[in-house]
Each structure stands twice: as structure tokens, then as C-alpha cells.
Design a protein around this motif. Structure first.
Motif, PDB file in Angstrom:
ATOM      1  N   ALA A 120      97.219  31.145  -7.964  1.00  0.00           N
ATOM      2  CA  ALA A 120      98.146  32.235  -7.643  1.00  0.00           C
ATOM      3  C   ALA A 120      97.569  33.613  -7.926  1.00  0.00           C
ATOM      4  CB  ALA A 120      99.442  32.059  -8.439  1.00  0.00           C
ATOM      5  N   ALA A 121      96.297  33.690  -8.336  1.00  0.00           N
ATOM      6  CA  ALA A 121      95.679  34.981  -8.648  1.00  0.00           C
ATOM      7  C   ALA A 121      95.712  35.898  -7.430  1.00  0.00           C
ATOM      8  CB  ALA A 121      94.248  34.770  -9.128  1.00  0.00           C
ATOM      9  N   ASP A 122      96.301  37.062  -7.585  1.00  0.00           N
ATOM     10  CA  ASP A 122      96.482  37.961  -6.437  1.00  0.00           C
ATOM     11  C   ASP A 122      95.188  38.588  -5.945  1.00  0.00           C
ATOM     12  OD1 ASP A 122      99.330  37.765  -6.105  1.00  0.00           O
ATOM     13  OD2 ASP A 122      99.566  38.935  -7.926  1.00  0.00           O
ATOM     14  N   SER A 123      94.188  38.711  -6.807  1.00  0.00           N
ATOM     15  CA  SER A 123      92.971  39.424  -6.406  1.00  0.00           C
ATOM     16  C   SER A 123      91.996  38.581  -5.602  1.00  0.00           C
ATOM     17  CB  SER A 123      92.243  39.971  -7.647  1.00  0.00           C
ATOM     18  OG  SER A 123      91.663  38.911  -8.399  1.00  0.00           O
ATOM     19  N   LEU A 124      92.104  37.250  -5.671  1.00  0.00           N
ATOM     20  CA  LEU A 124      91.058  36.394  -5.103  1.00  0.00           C
ATOM     21  C   LEU A 124      90.957  36.485  -3.577  1.00  0.00           C
ATOM     22  CD1 LEU A 124      91.322  33.187  -7.329  1.00  0.00           C
ATOM     23  CD2 LEU A 124      89.726  35.105  -7.512  1.00  0.00           C
ATOM     24  N   ALA A 125      92.090  36.412  -2.880  1.00  0.00           N
ATOM     25  CA  ALA A 125      92.044  36.489  -1.416  1.00  0.00           C
ATOM     26  C   ALA A 125      91.531  37.849  -0.933  1.00  0.00           C
ATOM     27  CB  ALA A 125      93.417  36.175  -0.816  1.00  0.00           C
ATOM     28  N   PRO A 126      92.025  38.980  -1.478  1.00  0.00           N
ATOM     29  CA  PRO A 126      91.474  40.276  -1.069  1.00  0.00           C
ATOM     30  C   PRO A 126      89.981  40.413  -1.344  1.00  0.00           C
ATOM     31  CG  PRO A 126      93.567  40.599  -2.160  1.00  0.00           C
ATOM     32  CD  PRO A 126      93.207  39.155  -2.345  1.00  0.00           C
ATOM     33  N   LEU A 127      89.535  39.979  -2.516  1.00  0.00           N
ATOM     34  CA  LEU A 127      88.105  40.070  -2.838  1.00  0.00           C
ATOM     35  C   LEU A 127      87.278  39.233  -1.877  1.00  0.00           C
ATOM     36  CD1 LEU A 127      88.257  39.946  -6.739  1.00  0.00           C
ATOM     37  CD2 LEU A 127      87.564  41.904  -5.333  1.00  0.00           C
ATOM     38  N   SER A 128      87.783  38.061  -1.531  1.00  0.00           N
ATOM     39  CA  SER A 128      87.085  37.206  -0.575  1.00  0.00           C
ATOM     40  C   SER A 128      86.960  37.895   0.776  1.00  0.00           C
ATOM     41  CB  SER A 128      87.840  35.879  -0.429  1.00  0.00           C
ATOM     42  OG  SER A 128      87.225  35.043   0.530  1.00  0.00           O
ATOM     43  N   MET A 129      88.036  38.541   1.224  1.00  0.00           N
ATOM     44  CA  MET A 129      88.030  39.206   2.529  1.00  0.00           C
ATOM     45  C   MET A 129      87.116  40.427   2.553  1.00  0.00           C
ATOM     46  SD  MET A 129      89.833  37.435   4.575  1.00  0.00           S
ATOM     47  CE  MET A 129      88.771  36.239   3.762  1.00  0.00           C
ATOM     48  N   LEU A 130      86.936  41.054   1.422  1.00  0.00           N
ATOM     49  CA  LEU A 130      86.073  42.237   1.336  1.00  0.00           C
ATOM     50  C   LEU A 130      84.608  41.869   1.138  1.00  0.00           C
ATOM     51  CD1 LEU A 130      88.368  44.468  -0.907  1.00  0.00           C
ATOM     52  CD2 LEU A 130      87.933  44.753   1.546  1.00  0.00           C
ATOM     53  N   GLY A 131      84.326  40.568   1.043  1.00  0.00           N
ATOM     54  CA  GLY A 131      82.946  40.124   0.827  1.00  0.00           C
ATOM     55  C   GLY A 131      82.445  40.488  -0.550  1.00  0.00           C
ATOM     56  N   ALA A 132      83.330  40.439  -1.541  1.00  0.00           N
ATOM     57  CA  ALA A 132      82.987  40.883  -2.889  1.00  0.00           C
ATOM     58  C   ALA A 132      82.058  39.903  -3.604  1.00  0.00           C
ATOM     59  CB  ALA A 132      84.255  41.076  -3.712  1.00  0.00           C
ATOM     60  N   LYS A 133      81.263  40.441  -4.488  1.00  0.00           N
ATOM     61  CA  LYS A 133      80.376  39.650  -5.329  1.00  0.00           C
ATOM     62  C   LYS A 133      80.528  40.100  -6.779  1.00  0.00           C
ATOM     63  CE  LYS A 133      76.978  38.792  -1.685  1.00  0.00           C
ATOM     64  NZ  LYS A 133      75.552  38.879  -1.282  1.00  0.00           N
ATOM     65  N   ALA A 134      80.055  39.271  -7.684  1.00  0.00           N
ATOM     66  CA  ALA A 134      80.138  39.591  -9.100  1.00  0.00           C
ATOM     67  C   ALA A 134      78.746  39.679  -9.702  1.00  0.00           C
ATOM     68  CB  ALA A 134      80.956  38.526  -9.832  1.00  0.00           C
ATOM     69  N   LEU A 135      78.564  40.649 -10.574  1.00  0.00           N
ATOM     70  CA  LEU A 135      77.338  40.757 -11.365  1.00  0.00           C
ATOM     71  C   LEU A 135      77.585  40.049 -12.692  1.00  0.00           C
ATOM     72  CD1 LEU A 135      74.496  41.970 -11.852  1.00  0.00           C
ATOM     73  CD2 LEU A 135      75.655  43.984 -12.793  1.00  0.00           C
ATOM     74  N   LEU A 136      76.769  39.048 -12.988  1.00  0.00           N
ATOM     75  CA  LEU A 136      76.947  38.229 -14.186  1.00  0.00           C
ATOM     76  C   LEU A 136      75.822  38.485 -15.183  1.00  0.00           C
ATOM     77  CD1 LEU A 136      77.693  34.811 -12.412  1.00  0.00           C
ATOM     78  CD2 LEU A 136      79.307  36.663 -12.911  1.00  0.00           C
ATOM     79  N   MET A 137      76.107  38.237 -16.457  1.00  0.00           N
ATOM     80  CA  MET A 137      75.069  38.284 -17.485  1.00  0.00           C
ATOM     81  C   MET A 137      75.225  37.079 -18.407  1.00  0.00           C
ATOM     82  SD  MET A 137      73.897  41.368 -20.077  1.00  0.00           S
ATOM     83  CE  MET A 137      75.317  41.266 -21.178  1.00  0.00           C
ATOM     84  N   ASP A 138      74.097  36.392 -18.708  1.00  0.00           N
ATOM     85  CA  ASP A 138      74.160  35.207 -19.558  1.00  0.00           C
ATOM     86  C   ASP A 138      73.796  35.533 -21.005  1.00  0.00           C
ATOM     87  OD1 ASP A 138      71.382  35.397 -19.720  1.00  0.00           O
ATOM     88  OD2 ASP A 138      71.016  33.813 -18.252  1.00  0.00           O
ATOM     89  N   ARG A 139      73.696  34.494 -21.831  1.00  0.00           N
ATOM     90  CA  ARG A 139      73.440  34.673 -23.265  1.00  0.00           C
ATOM     91  C   ARG A 139      72.082  35.296 -23.559  1.00  0.00           C
ATOM     92  NH1 ARG A 139      74.917  28.839 -25.698  1.00  0.00           N
ATOM     93  NH2 ARG A 139      73.959  28.200 -23.732  1.00  0.00           N
ATOM     94  N   GLN A 140      71.138  35.136 -22.612  1.00  0.00           N
ATOM     95  CA  GLN A 140      69.803  35.700 -22.809  1.00  0.00           C
ATOM     96  C   GLN A 140      69.690  37.125 -22.272  1.00  0.00           C
ATOM     97  OE1 GLN A 140      70.145  32.365 -21.476  1.00  0.00           O
ATOM     98  NE2 GLN A 140      70.048  31.796 -23.637  1.00  0.00           N
ATOM     99  N   GLY A 141      70.785  37.629 -21.701  1.00  0.00           N
ATOM    100  CA  GLY A 141      70.772  38.973 -21.144  1.00  0.00           C
ATOM    101  C   GLY A 141      70.314  39.026 -19.708  1.00  0.00           C
ATOM    102  N   ASN A 142      70.074  37.857 -19.088  1.00  0.00           N
ATOM    103  CA  ASN A 142      69.658  37.805 -17.689  1.00  0.00           C
ATOM    104  C   ASN A 142      70.846  38.084 -16.771  1.00  0.00           C
ATOM    105  OD1 ASN A 142      66.984  36.939 -18.398  1.00  0.00           O
ATOM    106  ND2 ASN A 142      67.809  34.882 -18.739  1.00  0.00           N
ATOM    107  N   LYS A 143      70.610  38.871 -15.730  1.00  0.00           N
ATOM    108  CA  LYS A 143      71.674  39.233 -14.800  1.00  0.00           C
ATOM    109  C   LYS A 143      71.452  38.572 -13.444  1.00  0.00           C
ATOM    110  CE  LYS A 143      72.523  43.712 -17.017  1.00  0.00           C
ATOM    111  NZ  LYS A 143      72.576  45.177 -16.843  1.00  0.00           N
ATOM    112  N   THR A 144      72.530  38.069 -12.862  1.00  0.00           N
ATOM    113  CA  THR A 144      72.496  37.445 -11.544  1.00  0.00           C
ATOM    114  C   THR A 144      73.715  37.904 -10.751  1.00  0.00           C
ATOM    115  OG1 THR A 144      73.647  35.496 -12.427  1.00  0.00           O
ATOM    116  CG2 THR A 144      71.232  35.384 -12.291  1.00  0.00           C
ATOM    117  N   VAL A 145      73.643  37.703  -9.433  1.00  0.00           N
ATOM    118  CA  VAL A 145      74.753  38.051  -8.549  1.00  0.00           C
ATOM    119  C   VAL A 145      75.303  36.779  -7.916  1.00  0.00           C
ATOM    120  CG1 VAL A 145      75.392  39.239  -6.406  1.00  0.00           C
ATOM    121  CG2 VAL A 145      73.920  40.388  -8.081  1.00  0.00           C
TER     122      VAL A 145
END
Length: 298
Positions: A120-145
Motif C-alpha cells: 500500500a506504499a503510496d510512493s512506489l507506483a509514482p517512483l516506478s513511473m518516473l524511472g526512479a533509482k536509489a543510491l545505496l551504500m553498504d557496510r564497507q562504504g561501497n555505493k551502488t545504484v
């Protein structure tokens, strides 16, 4: 007795130090609107909580190098009112304005809404339609998209690794994109989506037709359901009453196929037809205001 370890990083250096100590019992808290409820229901009495509410570096909305970037700890209240989001990601702005109550919108964050992975999250469908991506960071400080859709693995489940965090959400800043979002809630106040629809398409005053139309229906599965067949009925066509009727009926068929056998199917099949019409009515009103160079706030 509950054993609770609480960490409060205030900058990226401190955050990386906290992430390096993360394990299976680690949870992140910013707004806390979802996590606090889960902790109360959990039988686990040993938690490591990393409080991100002091991370001002993760609270922003900006246009940068052809992308709109939203910090992970940005609240829905800020997203709903921001003029940059209204211009380039209107469907997300509309969705943000309907998340919970005023109090919840002032606390709940976009990264939390994604990571909680509620159907039921309201943001998921809009983000999907906008082609959104997330910038992630792990425990070692490495960043991925990672694509937003790829982060959801099931109801209430995400694909983030232990100690991995969402730093930012971003999507293309396309001035030709128009979009809309409509929602059917379970009650009039503090409404939780029983069904929602987001649409994004390219539009120019020159030909006055929608192109590259994408439609997603939320709250029918673990993540947003792409309604490609229905979207194709709008692509390159004038949006007449007949087209709106065909689109709404097609949406109903796609929802029926997606949740066939569920007790909620008859209700949602009928409800999505009305929502589909509301979606296009709103979009056409917005486009009309754009052509007249007027402001249109729903």
C-alpha cells in the motif's frame, strides 16, 4: 528485558562507522512511522537502532545534472510542497500529499516508505513511473545504484543487504513529462491505499498527444503492477470519452487477471475503473492548465 543499542550518527563519517557494526538485529529509524509498530509486535528483544533523523546531509531536494535528487531522510511533507517535484514528478508530489495524516507526512521519509515495502506504499507506483533509482551504500562504504522496482522482494520485504542503506532517490528531470496519481483509501482520514494508480507520459503542445505512456497500479501485489496493455491505449491518441472508457475497462481486466481468485478481486475490478477515469480527468485538467500557462493544484 529488552536490550536496545541506539546509535545517532550526525554525518556521513559517523554513519559509515555505525554501518560497519551492523548485523541481523540492526534496523534504521528516521521517521519511525513503520518501524516503531514492527518493533512493538516483534518477539526479538535485542535491537541495534541507527537513528538517521540527525542526518541533515540526507535531507534535500535538488535538480542536478538532469536529475531530480531526493535525500533518503526527506519527509513526504517536503516532497509534497516542493516546486521542483511538482514540476518534474507531479505524480510523486500528489502521492506524497496523501500519505497518512499531516503528522505522519511531517515524519515519514521516502527511503523508509520504500524499504518498508508495503504493497500500500503510496510512493512506489509514482517512483516506478518516473524511472526512479536509489543510491545505496553498504557496510564497507561501497555505493551502488539500483532500480526502485528491484528493491522490493515481497510483501514487507526488500533486497537490501544487512547494513545496506538507501542514501538517495533520483529520477530524470524531463520537462516534457506529465504525470498524475490517484488513490482509493480504506477510510477518509489517515487513509491507507486499497488501490492507487500512477501515470507518466511525454507531452508537447505541438501534437497534443501523449507519448511513451506508462501506467502502474499499486496495492494489488508486493510491488506496483505495470498496466502496459492499458497504457498502450493512450499512446499517440487523442484522449476522447471513448478512449477513457476503453482505458478504464482495460485496467479492470488487468487487475482481475493479476489478483484472480482473491476475495478482493470483484471490488478492486470495479473500483479501478472509476480510479482510471479520475486519473485521466486529473491529467487532462493539468495539461489544459499548462497550455493556458496557469497553475493547477489538485
Amino acid at each position: 528485558m529488552t536490550n536496545l543499542c541506539f546509535f545517532t550518527p550526525n554525518n556521513m563519517k559517523e554513519l559509515r562507522q555505525c554501518l560497519s557494526m551492523a548485523d541481523e538485529s540492526t534496523r534504521f529509524i528516521a521517521g519511525g512511522t513503520d518501524l516503531v509498530i514492527k518493533l512493538r509486535k516483534s518477539s526479538n528483544k535485542h535491537w541495534k537502532l541507527i537513528d538517521l533523523s540527525g542526518m541533515t546531509e540526507l535531507k534535500y531536494i535538488k535538480e542536478d545534472e538532469n536529475f531530480i535528487r531526493i535525500g533518503a531522510c526527506t519527509t513526504f511533507a517536503n516532497i509534497a510542497s516542493d516546486p521542483v517535484i511538482k514540476r518534474y514528478g507531479r505524480c510523486l508530489s500528489l502521492a506524497a500529499s496523501e500519505v497518512g495524516s499531516v503528522q505522519i507526512r511531517n515524519r515519514a521519509t521516502i527511503a523508509g516508505n520504500i524499504a518498508n515495502a508495503s504493497p500500500a506504499a503510496d510512493s512506489l507506483a509514482p517512483l516506478s513511473m518516473l524511472g526512479a533509482k536509489a543510491l545505496l551504500m553498504d557496510r564497507q562504504g561501497n555505493k551502488t545504484v539500483c532500480g526502485i522496482d528491484s528493491l522490493i522482494s515481497g510483501v514487507g520485504k526488500n533486497n537490501l543487504d544487512v547494513g545496506q542503506i538507501i542514501l538517495e532517490v533520483f529520477f530524470p528531470a524531463n520537462k516534457d513529462v506529465v504525470s498524475s496519481f490517484v488513490k482509493l483509501g480504506s477510510r477518509k482520514k489517515v487513509s491507507i491505499s486499497r488501490l492507487n494508480i500512477a501515470l507518466a507520459a511525454e507531452y508537447s503542445n505541438g501534437d497534443q498527444k501523449l507519448k511513451n505512456v506508462n501506467v502502474a497500479v499499486g496495492a494489488v501485489g508486493p510491488g506496483p503492477m505495470s498496466a502496459a496493455k492499458s497504457a498502450s491505449l493512450l499512446d499517440g491518441r487523442n484522449i476522447s470519452k471513448e478512449v477513457i472508457e476503453s482505458f478504464s475497462e482495460s485496467l479492470a481486466q488487468e487487475v482481475e487477471e493479476a489478483i484472480k481468485g482473491r476475495s478482493s478481486m470483484p471490488y478492486k475490478r470495479k473500483a479501478v475503473m472509476g480510479l482510471g477515469k479520475d486519473l485521466l480527468d486529473d491529467l487532462l485538467s493539468y495539461i489544459s492548465a499548462l497550455e493556458r500557462e496557469e497553475c493547477y493544484d489538485r
